[in-house]
Design a protein around this motif. Sequence first.
Motif, PDB file in Angstrom:
ATOM      1  N   PRO A 158      40.410 -18.094  -9.510  1.00  0.00           N
ATOM      2  CA  PRO A 158      39.039 -17.559 -10.163  1.00  0.00           C
ATOM      3  C   PRO A 158      37.856 -17.734  -9.048  1.00  0.00           C
ATOM      4  O   PRO A 158      36.733 -16.779  -9.203  1.00  0.00           O
ATOM      5  N   ALA A 159      38.071 -18.421  -8.016  1.00  0.00           N
ATOM      6  CA  ALA A 159      36.936 -18.109  -6.776  1.00  0.00           C
ATOM      7  C   ALA A 159      36.908 -16.960  -6.147  1.00  0.00           C
ATOM      8  O   ALA A 159      35.559 -16.142  -5.910  1.00  0.00           O
ATOM      9  N   ILE A 160      37.820 -16.155  -5.717  1.00  0.00           N
ATOM     10  CA  ILE A 160      38.067 -14.854  -5.422  1.00  0.00           C
ATOM     11  C   ILE A 160      37.426 -14.017  -6.543  1.00  0.00           C
ATOM     12  O   ILE A 160      36.648 -12.976  -6.157  1.00  0.00           O
ATOM     13  N   MET A 161      37.725 -14.133  -7.496  1.00  0.00           N
ATOM     14  CA  MET A 161      37.251 -13.308  -8.669  1.00  0.00           C
ATOM     15  C   MET A 161      35.628 -13.238  -8.834  1.00  0.00           C
ATOM     16  O   MET A 161      35.060 -12.321  -9.022  1.00  0.00           O
ATOM     17  N   THR A 162      35.248 -14.415  -8.633  1.00  0.00           N
ATOM     18  CA  THR A 162      33.814 -14.562  -8.832  1.00  0.00           C
ATOM     19  C   THR A 162      33.156 -14.014  -7.623  1.00  0.00           C
ATOM     20  O   THR A 162      32.121 -13.337  -7.729  1.00  0.00           O
ATOM     21  N   TYR A 163      33.722 -14.259  -6.579  1.00  0.00           N
ATOM     22  CA  TYR A 163      33.047 -13.769  -5.294  1.00  0.00           C
ATOM     23  C   TYR A 163      33.186 -12.194  -5.372  1.00  0.00           C
ATOM     24  O   TYR A 163      32.090 -11.522  -4.855  1.00  0.00           O
ATOM     25  N   THR A 164      34.167 -11.544  -5.911  1.00  0.00           N
ATOM     26  CA  THR A 164      34.390  -9.961  -5.997  1.00  0.00           C
ATOM     27  C   THR A 164      33.335  -9.700  -7.091  1.00  0.00           C
ATOM     28  O   THR A 164      32.828  -8.629  -7.009  1.00  0.00           O
ATOM     29  N   ALA A 165      33.090 -10.363  -8.056  1.00  0.00           N
ATOM     30  CA  ALA A 165      31.936  -9.932  -8.939  1.00  0.00           C
ATOM     31  C   ALA A 165      30.483  -9.885  -8.398  1.00  0.00           C
ATOM     32  O   ALA A 165      30.035  -8.989  -8.629  1.00  0.00           O
ATOM     33  N   THR A 166      30.415 -10.645  -7.330  1.00  0.00           N
ATOM     34  CA  THR A 166      29.127 -10.776  -6.948  1.00  0.00           C
ATOM     35  C   THR A 166      29.130  -9.328  -5.906  1.00  0.00           C
ATOM     36  O   THR A 166      27.874  -8.720  -6.023  1.00  0.00           O
ATOM     37  N   TYR A 167      30.117  -9.206  -5.259  1.00  0.00           N
ATOM     38  CA  TYR A 167      30.086  -7.821  -4.519  1.00  0.00           C
ATOM     39  C   TYR A 167      30.000  -6.569  -5.551  1.00  0.00           C
ATOM     40  O   TYR A 167      29.569  -5.572  -5.109  1.00  0.00           O
ATOM     41  N   TYR A 168      30.331  -6.563  -6.485  1.00  0.00           N
ATOM     42  CA  TYR A 168      30.432  -5.453  -7.710  1.00  0.00           C
ATOM     43  C   TYR A 168      28.975  -5.474  -8.181  1.00  0.00           C
ATOM     44  O   TYR A 168      28.542  -4.339  -7.995  1.00  0.00           O
ATOM     45  N   HIS A 169      28.264  -6.472  -8.570  1.00  0.00           N
ATOM     46  CA  HIS A 169      26.816  -6.474  -8.778  1.00  0.00           C
ATOM     47  C   HIS A 169      25.942  -5.940  -7.703  1.00  0.00           C
ATOM     48  O   HIS A 169      24.992  -5.439  -7.834  1.00  0.00           O
ATOM     49  N   LYS A 170      26.241  -6.480  -6.267  1.00  0.00           N
ATOM     50  CA  LYS A 170      25.682  -6.274  -5.116  1.00  0.00           C
ATOM     51  C   LYS A 170      25.918  -4.417  -4.992  1.00  0.00           C
ATOM     52  O   LYS A 170      24.657  -3.764  -4.785  1.00  0.00           O
ATOM     53  N   TRP A 171      26.894  -3.941  -5.172  1.00  0.00           N
ATOM     54  CA  TRP A 171      27.193  -2.367  -4.808  1.00  0.00           C
ATOM     55  C   TRP A 171      26.561  -1.847  -6.141  1.00  0.00           C
ATOM     56  O   TRP A 171      25.875  -0.926  -5.796  1.00  0.00           O
ATOM     57  N   LYS A 172      26.480  -2.250  -7.434  1.00  0.00           N
ATOM     58  CA  LYS A 172      25.847  -1.845  -8.644  1.00  0.00           C
ATOM     59  C   LYS A 172      24.192  -1.574  -8.459  1.00  0.00           C
ATOM     60  O   LYS A 172      23.635  -0.685  -8.703  1.00  0.00           O
ATOM     61  N   GLN A 173      23.882  -2.555  -7.706  1.00  0.00           N
ATOM     62  CA  GLN A 173      22.250  -2.642  -7.304  1.00  0.00           C
ATOM     63  C   GLN A 173      22.035  -1.767  -6.212  1.00  0.00           C
ATOM     64  O   GLN A 173      20.727  -1.860  -5.660  1.00  0.00           O
TER      65      GLN A 173
END
Length: 177
Positions: A158-173
């Motif tokens: 879950p920690a890796i998945m959460t960290y990956t989600a922040t990268y997705y949001h960074k990429w999206k913005q």
Amino acid sequence: MPSTKYLMSNGLAFFEEKDMDKLRQKALKGWHLKRFRCAGYELEKGECEDVIFNIDYRTLQPNEENEYFEMFSYAGWTHVCSSHNMHIFKAKKGTVPIYSDVESSRDKIVRLAKSLRIAVAFFVGLTVISWLMMTLTSGFVQNISRGAFLITFVFTIPAIMTYTATYYHKWKQGIEK
């Protein structure tokens, strides 16, 4: 009727807006956020109120807390609860959101990713060490290492998945760093 209840989080890195809306819907029914609690929220029964919720991720030094909470208070936001570097605020419906511009939204994501990086590195390190001990030892030590590996693995994914989600949001913005 119980005066407190537990509300499971959808995962703030993935569904922050959904969680904040769930808290709003509960407040409309008289259930108010009391505190963060183990992957969710503790709510307490009270008067119905029409409020919106917002979260900020910021690591504060003890001498910064008063100024930080006052800044939000001047903007119409009331501090509800904090846990580590997460702070939830509420305000009357129609109050300008905490992150009303693109730049502040980007800053929030960068701060979240930075703090998650440390947690992910810690859990990955523990998982690798316990895996190595599990494969290189035998007997009692191997059994303990196997248990440690399973426990750390449960937290690492879950920690890796959460960290990956922040990268997705960074990429999206379109955030470069």
